[in-house]
Write a protein that holds these residues in place. Sequence first.
Motif, PDB file in Angstrom:
ATOM      1  N   SER A  30       0.661  -1.262   0.031  1.00  0.00           N
ATOM      2  CA  SER A  30      -0.006   0.036   0.033  1.00  0.00           C
ATOM      3  C   SER A  30       0.846   1.076  -0.036  1.00  0.00           C
ATOM      4  O   SER A  30       0.300   2.304  -0.256  1.00  0.00           O
ATOM      5  CB  SER A  30      -0.917   0.005   1.369  1.00  0.00           C
ATOM      6  N   ILE A  31       2.115   1.132   0.364  1.00  0.00           N
ATOM      7  CA  ILE A  31       2.774   2.511   0.346  1.00  0.00           C
ATOM      8  C   ILE A  31       3.404   2.717  -0.961  1.00  0.00           C
ATOM      9  O   ILE A  31       3.894   2.261  -1.950  1.00  0.00           O
ATOM     10  CB  ILE A  31       4.429   1.991   1.003  1.00  0.00           C
ATOM     11  N   PRO A  32       3.171   4.081  -1.519  1.00  0.00           N
ATOM     12  CA  PRO A  32       3.445   4.679  -2.819  1.00  0.00           C
ATOM     13  C   PRO A  32       4.996   4.574  -2.818  1.00  0.00           C
ATOM     14  O   PRO A  32       5.874   4.944  -1.748  1.00  0.00           O
ATOM     15  CB  PRO A  32       3.108   6.043  -2.577  1.00  0.00           C
ATOM     16  N   GLY A  33       5.497   3.790  -3.927  1.00  0.00           N
ATOM     17  CA  GLY A  33       7.001   3.558  -4.056  1.00  0.00           C
ATOM     18  C   GLY A  33       7.538   2.017  -3.763  1.00  0.00           C
ATOM     19  O   GLY A  33       8.481   1.896  -4.239  1.00  0.00           O
ATOM     20  N   TYR A  34       6.550   1.309  -3.472  1.00  0.00           N
ATOM     21  CA  TYR A  34       6.645  -0.127  -3.410  1.00  0.00           C
ATOM     22  C   TYR A  34       6.578  -0.677  -4.910  1.00  0.00           C
ATOM     23  O   TYR A  34       5.894  -0.137  -5.737  1.00  0.00           O
ATOM     24  CB  TYR A  34       5.552  -0.560  -2.569  1.00  0.00           C
ATOM     25  N   LEU A  35       7.544  -1.400  -5.077  1.00  0.00           N
ATOM     26  CA  LEU A  35       7.798  -1.670  -6.669  1.00  0.00           C
ATOM     27  C   LEU A  35       7.374  -3.378  -7.072  1.00  0.00           C
ATOM     28  O   LEU A  35       7.114  -3.730  -7.955  1.00  0.00           O
ATOM     29  CB  LEU A  35       9.159  -1.372  -7.409  1.00  0.00           C
ATOM     30  N   GLY A  36       7.668  -3.997  -5.836  1.00  0.00           N
ATOM     31  CA  GLY A  36       7.395  -5.456  -5.910  1.00  0.00           C
ATOM     32  C   GLY A  36       8.486  -6.151  -5.083  1.00  0.00           C
ATOM     33  O   GLY A  36       9.196  -5.614  -4.290  1.00  0.00           O
ATOM     34  N   GLU A  37       8.469  -7.416  -5.282  1.00  0.00           N
ATOM     35  CA  GLU A  37       9.625  -8.187  -4.349  1.00  0.00           C
ATOM     36  C   GLU A  37       9.646  -9.743  -4.985  1.00  0.00           C
ATOM     37  O   GLU A  37       8.978 -10.102  -5.969  1.00  0.00           O
ATOM     38  CB  GLU A  37       8.678  -8.662  -2.950  1.00  0.00           C
ATOM     39  N   GLU A  38      10.876 -10.467  -4.560  1.00  0.00           N
ATOM     40  CA  GLU A  38      11.081 -11.612  -4.946  1.00  0.00           C
ATOM     41  C   GLU A  38      11.436 -12.340  -3.566  1.00  0.00           C
ATOM     42  O   GLU A  38      11.851 -11.742  -2.600  1.00  0.00           O
ATOM     43  CB  GLU A  38      12.254 -11.401  -5.902  1.00  0.00           C
ATOM     44  N   ALA A  39      11.344 -13.736  -3.921  1.00  0.00           N
ATOM     45  CA  ALA A  39      11.704 -14.646  -2.684  1.00  0.00           C
ATOM     46  C   ALA A  39      12.731 -15.653  -3.045  1.00  0.00           C
ATOM     47  O   ALA A  39      12.505 -16.183  -4.247  1.00  0.00           O
ATOM     48  CB  ALA A  39      10.478 -15.345  -2.005  1.00  0.00           C
ATOM     49  N   TRP A  40      13.584 -15.965  -2.280  1.00  0.00           N
ATOM     50  CA  TRP A  40      14.386 -17.067  -2.792  1.00  0.00           C
ATOM     51  C   TRP A  40      14.894 -18.152  -1.525  1.00  0.00           C
ATOM     52  O   TRP A  40      14.992 -17.756  -0.265  1.00  0.00           O
ATOM     53  CB  TRP A  40      16.103 -16.525  -3.294  1.00  0.00           C
ATOM     54  N   GLU A  41      15.183 -19.378  -1.723  1.00  0.00           N
ATOM     55  CA  GLU A  41      15.403 -20.084  -0.877  1.00  0.00           C
ATOM     56  C   GLU A  41      16.791 -20.844  -1.122  1.00  0.00           C
ATOM     57  O   GLU A  41      16.769 -21.277  -2.311  1.00  0.00           O
ATOM     58  CB  GLU A  41      14.413 -21.210  -0.481  1.00  0.00           C
ATOM     59  N   ASN A  42      17.781 -20.897  -0.225  1.00  0.00           N
ATOM     60  CA  ASN A  42      18.859 -21.962  -0.360  1.00  0.00           C
ATOM     61  C   ASN A  42      18.907 -23.152  -0.152  1.00  0.00           C
ATOM     62  O   ASN A  42      18.517 -23.411   1.289  1.00  0.00           O
ATOM     63  CB  ASN A  42      20.003 -20.945   0.115  1.00  0.00           C
ATOM     64  N   SER A  43      18.634 -24.086  -0.985  1.00  0.00           N
ATOM     65  CA  SER A  43      18.345 -25.460  -0.283  1.00  0.00           C
ATOM     66  C   SER A  43      19.446 -26.065   0.235  1.00  0.00           C
ATOM     67  O   SER A  43      19.113 -27.038   1.180  1.00  0.00           O
ATOM     68  CB  SER A  43      17.953 -26.320  -1.475  1.00  0.00           C
ATOM     69  N   SER A  44      20.561 -25.773   0.293  1.00  0.00           N
ATOM     70  CA  SER A  44      21.722 -26.098   0.868  1.00  0.00           C
ATOM     71  C   SER A  44      21.908 -25.622   2.262  1.00  0.00           C
ATOM     72  O   SER A  44      22.334 -26.541   3.262  1.00  0.00           O
ATOM     73  CB  SER A  44      23.116 -26.186   0.298  1.00  0.00           C
ATOM     74  N   THR A  45      21.510 -24.262   2.651  1.00  0.00           N
ATOM     75  CA  THR A  45      21.437 -23.863   3.932  1.00  0.00           C
ATOM     76  C   THR A  45      20.248 -23.925   4.639  1.00  0.00           C
ATOM     77  O   THR A  45      20.127 -23.570   5.993  1.00  0.00           O
ATOM     78  CB  THR A  45      22.084 -22.377   3.807  1.00  0.00           C
ATOM     79  N   GLY A  46      19.110 -23.995   3.895  1.00  0.00           N
ATOM     80  CA  GLY A  46      17.718 -23.715   4.236  1.00  0.00           C
ATOM     81  C   GLY A  46      17.399 -22.251   4.636  1.00  0.00           C
ATOM     82  O   GLY A  46      16.342 -21.707   5.114  1.00  0.00           O
ATOM     83  N   LEU A  47      18.250 -21.128   4.294  1.00  0.00           N
ATOM     84  CA  LEU A  47      18.323 -19.870   4.354  1.00  0.00           C
ATOM     85  C   LEU A  47      17.216 -19.145   3.399  1.00  0.00           C
ATOM     86  O   LEU A  47      17.055 -19.666   2.350  1.00  0.00           O
ATOM     87  CB  LEU A  47      19.383 -18.928   4.512  1.00  0.00           C
ATOM     88  N   VAL A  48      16.305 -18.269   3.811  1.00  0.00           N
ATOM     89  CA  VAL A  48      15.436 -17.564   2.851  1.00  0.00           C
ATOM     90  C   VAL A  48      15.731 -16.431   2.633  1.00  0.00           C
ATOM     91  O   VAL A  48      15.907 -15.639   3.604  1.00  0.00           O
ATOM     92  CB  VAL A  48      14.062 -18.033   3.247  1.00  0.00           C
ATOM     93  N   SER A  49      15.555 -15.670   1.572  1.00  0.00           N
ATOM     94  CA  SER A  49      15.455 -14.088   1.234  1.00  0.00           C
ATOM     95  C   SER A  49      14.410 -13.584   0.472  1.00  0.00           C
ATOM     96  O   SER A  49      13.862 -14.282  -0.473  1.00  0.00           O
ATOM     97  CB  SER A  49      17.016 -14.081   0.461  1.00  0.00           C
ATOM     98  N   ASN A  50      13.862 -12.615   1.275  1.00  0.00           N
ATOM     99  CA  ASN A  50      12.990 -11.878   0.368  1.00  0.00           C
ATOM    100  C   ASN A  50      13.712 -10.447   0.107  1.00  0.00           C
ATOM    101  O   ASN A  50      14.154  -9.682   0.818  1.00  0.00           O
ATOM    102  CB  ASN A  50      11.820 -11.503   1.466  1.00  0.00           C
ATOM    103  N   VAL A  51      13.523 -10.098  -1.301  1.00  0.00           N
ATOM    104  CA  VAL A  51      14.033  -9.106  -1.745  1.00  0.00           C
ATOM    105  C   VAL A  51      12.811  -8.138  -1.987  1.00  0.00           C
ATOM    106  O   VAL A  51      11.844  -8.323  -2.801  1.00  0.00           O
ATOM    107  CB  VAL A  51      14.836  -9.034  -3.052  1.00  0.00           C
ATOM    108  N   TYR A  52      12.762  -6.785  -1.581  1.00  0.00           N
ATOM    109  CA  TYR A  52      11.641  -5.814  -1.611  1.00  0.00           C
ATOM    110  C   TYR A  52      12.127  -4.647  -2.465  1.00  0.00           C
ATOM    111  O   TYR A  52      13.369  -4.292  -2.187  1.00  0.00           O
ATOM    112  CB  TYR A  52      11.237  -5.295  -0.156  1.00  0.00           C
ATOM    113  N   TYR A  53      11.718  -4.219  -3.377  1.00  0.00           N
ATOM    114  CA  TYR A  53      12.128  -3.119  -4.097  1.00  0.00           C
ATOM    115  C   TYR A  53      11.473  -1.933  -4.173  1.00  0.00           C
ATOM    116  O   TYR A  53      10.025  -1.846  -3.963  1.00  0.00           O
ATOM    117  CB  TYR A  53      11.815  -3.668  -6.009  1.00  0.00           C
ATOM    118  N   TRP A  54      11.968  -0.661  -3.774  1.00  0.00           N
ATOM    119  CA  TRP A  54      11.465   0.526  -3.722  1.00  0.00           C
ATOM    120  C   TRP A  54      12.096   1.728  -4.657  1.00  0.00           C
ATOM    121  O   TRP A  54      13.057   1.667  -4.922  1.00  0.00           O
ATOM    122  CB  TRP A  54      11.795   0.870  -2.311  1.00  0.00           C
ATOM    123  N   GLU A  55      10.928   2.618  -4.870  1.00  0.00           N
ATOM    124  CA  GLU A  55      11.573   3.814  -5.757  1.00  0.00           C
ATOM    125  C   GLU A  55      12.313   4.717  -4.960  1.00  0.00           C
ATOM    126  O   GLU A  55      13.229   5.406  -5.357  1.00  0.00           O
ATOM    127  CB  GLU A  55      10.304   4.365  -6.000  1.00  0.00           C
TER     128      GLU A  55
END
Length: 106
Positions: A30-55
């Motif tokens: 809902s924030i003006p300037g939010y552009l989107g996001e992506e999510a990634w999981e590293n199967s060898s470490t179990g870590l998850v990354s969420n990348v958010y994009y902003w203007e």
Amino acid sequence: MFTSTFTFAPGNFTEEFHRLDQRIAEVAKSIPGYLGEEAWENSSTGLVSNVYYWESMEALMQLVHHPSHQIAKARQDEWLKGYQVVIAEVLRTYGDERMSHPLRGK
């Protein structure tokens, strides 16, 4: 443009965690300037990354200062086994245009 990358080691996700996570996602979108996001999981470490994009940094900071985000940050040790946040300025993007990306549009 800016990115905020939230990398975490999953822990015990309760129903309360899922409700709060959903609320934060709604606020971000809902924030003006939010552009989107992506999510990634590293199967060898179990870590998850969420990348958010902003203007702008100002748009990103609106989420950082929102009460829902502050609650999640204060209680993260109940649900996560660790986390790291990286804020970065995007200097350039490029690609072959065959896939969509939040910084290029759909």
